[in-house]
Structures are given as structure tokens and as C-alpha cells.
Design a protein around this motif. Structure first.
Motif, PDB file in Angstrom:
ATOM      1  N   VAL A 191       2.809  -5.964  -0.782  1.00 41.25           N
ATOM      2  CA  VAL A 191       3.100  -5.201  -1.234  1.00 41.25           C
ATOM      3  C   VAL A 191       2.052  -4.866  -2.082  1.00 41.25           C
ATOM      4  CG1 VAL A 191       4.138  -2.411  -2.544  1.00 41.25           C
ATOM      5  CG2 VAL A 191       5.716  -4.317  -0.811  1.00 41.25           C
ATOM      6  N   SER A 192       1.130  -5.406  -2.922  1.00 40.48           N
ATOM      7  CA  SER A 192       0.763  -5.032  -4.058  1.00 40.48           C
ATOM      8  C   SER A 192      -0.844  -4.984  -2.723  1.00 40.48           C
ATOM      9  CB  SER A 192       0.710  -6.513  -4.815  1.00 40.48           C
ATOM     10  OG  SER A 192      -0.373  -6.977  -5.834  1.00 40.48           O
ATOM     11  N   LEU A 212      -1.186  -4.183  -0.249  1.00 44.51           N
ATOM     12  CA  LEU A 212      -1.440  -2.997   0.477  1.00 44.51           C
ATOM     13  C   LEU A 212      -1.338  -1.900  -0.736  1.00 44.51           C
ATOM     14  CD1 LEU A 212       1.394  -3.176   2.962  1.00 44.51           C
ATOM     15  CD2 LEU A 212      -1.221  -3.228   3.596  1.00 44.51           C
ATOM     16  N   THR A 213      -1.317  -2.005  -1.867  1.00 43.87           N
ATOM     17  CA  THR A 213      -1.086  -0.666  -2.200  1.00 43.87           C
ATOM     18  C   THR A 213      -2.804  -1.003  -3.479  1.00 43.87           C
ATOM     19  OG1 THR A 213      -0.012  -1.757  -4.626  1.00 43.87           O
ATOM     20  CG2 THR A 213       1.140  -0.537  -2.388  1.00 43.87           C
ATOM     21  N   GLY A 214      -2.982  -2.233  -3.420  1.00 42.38           N
ATOM     22  CA  GLY A 214      -4.170  -1.623  -3.866  1.00 42.38           C
ATOM     23  C   GLY A 214      -3.983  -2.008  -5.557  1.00 42.38           C
ATOM     24  N   THR A 215      -2.962  -2.585  -5.700  1.00 41.68           N
ATOM     25  CA  THR A 215      -2.993  -2.792  -7.630  1.00 41.68           C
ATOM     26  C   THR A 215      -3.942  -3.864  -8.247  1.00 41.68           C
ATOM     27  OG1 THR A 215      -1.056  -4.557  -6.772  1.00 41.68           O
ATOM     28  CG2 THR A 215      -0.882  -2.251  -7.319  1.00 41.68           C
ATOM     29  N   LYS A 217      -6.781  -4.857  -8.122  1.00 36.48           N
ATOM     30  CA  LYS A 217      -8.277  -3.459  -8.263  1.00 36.48           C
ATOM     31  C   LYS A 217      -8.257  -3.734  -9.136  1.00 36.48           C
ATOM     32  CE  LYS A 217      -8.828  -1.109  -3.653  1.00 36.48           C
ATOM     33  NZ  LYS A 217      -8.191   0.059  -3.452  1.00 36.48           N
TER      34      LYS A 217
END
Length: 125
Positions: free
Chosen positions: A32-33, A35-38, A40
Motif C-alpha cells: 500500500v505504501s 502504491l500510494t507514493g508515500t 517520495k
């Protein structure tokens, strides 16, 4: 199926379910991390938060330990409050010995606070 295998089947099933849940609870947050781009990094994420020194600098660089001294003092007095509330609620069961034990504890903390104040541990530069 033999008798021994049928006795160990619930244990093996329990073990398999445990491994499956462990893999799900470890891999799902990572997926999930990703995929959601956290992951960056941004300027706000890389800035100093509580420690006061840059997060990504040379590990051998000297830095001020004042923050850690204040944090340790905070923890000490926070634990004092954690001990003080249950003591106050149950004071009628402890009697006079509980009263004097807490007064000794508070006196020792007061001496520690006076010492920290005298050596300048509470002064922020």
C-alpha cells in the motif's frame, strides 16, 4: 491418514494460518505504501522535526545533546505523574507509610530538579 498425522493436523493448520496472517500483515502495508507514493521524499519530510539537527547528515558530526537532556527530564517527571495519580487514589489503603514513601520519592525528584537547574540542563541555547 495415520493417527499421528491426524493429531498434528490442527497444529500444522494453526501454523499455516499464522504464517499467512504474518505475511499479509507485513506485505500489505509495504504494498500500500508503494502504491500510494508515500515513499517520495519532500522538503517537509526531510526537514528537522524534534531533534534540531538535519536528518541526513554525516553520522560522525557533532551535535548538541541538550534536546536529549530535556527529553530525559520530561520522561522522569512524566513518570512521576504516572506514579502520583494511582498513589493518590489508593492513599487510604497505604496509610502513613505510603504517605512518607511518596514524600521521600517527591523529595528525591525535587533534589534532582534543583541539581538539573543548577548545572544548566534546562537552559536552551
Amino acid at each position: 491418514m495415520s493417527a499421528i498425522a491426524s493429531e498434528y493436523l490442527p497444529v500444522l493448520l494453526f501454523f499455516a494460518v499464522g504464517i499467512a496472517f504474518a505475511l499479509i500483515f507485513v506485505s500489505a502495508p509495504i504494498a500500500v505504501s508503494a502504491l500510494t507514493g508515500t515513499a517520495k521524499p519532500e522538503a517537509v519530510k526531510l526537514s528537522e522535526y524534534e531533534s534540531g539537527f538535519p536528518a541526513f547528515s554525516d553520522a560522525r558530526a557533532k551535535f548538541d545533546v541538550q534536546f536529549y537532556l530535556v527529553a530525559i527530564l520530561f520522561i522522569v517527571f512524566d513518570l512521576e505523574a504516572a506514579f502520583l495519580f494511582p498513589w493518590a487514589v489508593s492513599l487510604h489503603w497505604g496509610g502513613e507509610s505510603a504517605w512518607w514513601a511518596m514524600m521521600e520519592f517527591l523529595g528525591e525528584l525535587a533534589i534532582g530538579l534543583v541539581y538539573a537547574w543548577k548545572v544548566g540542563a534546562l537552559e536552551w541555547e
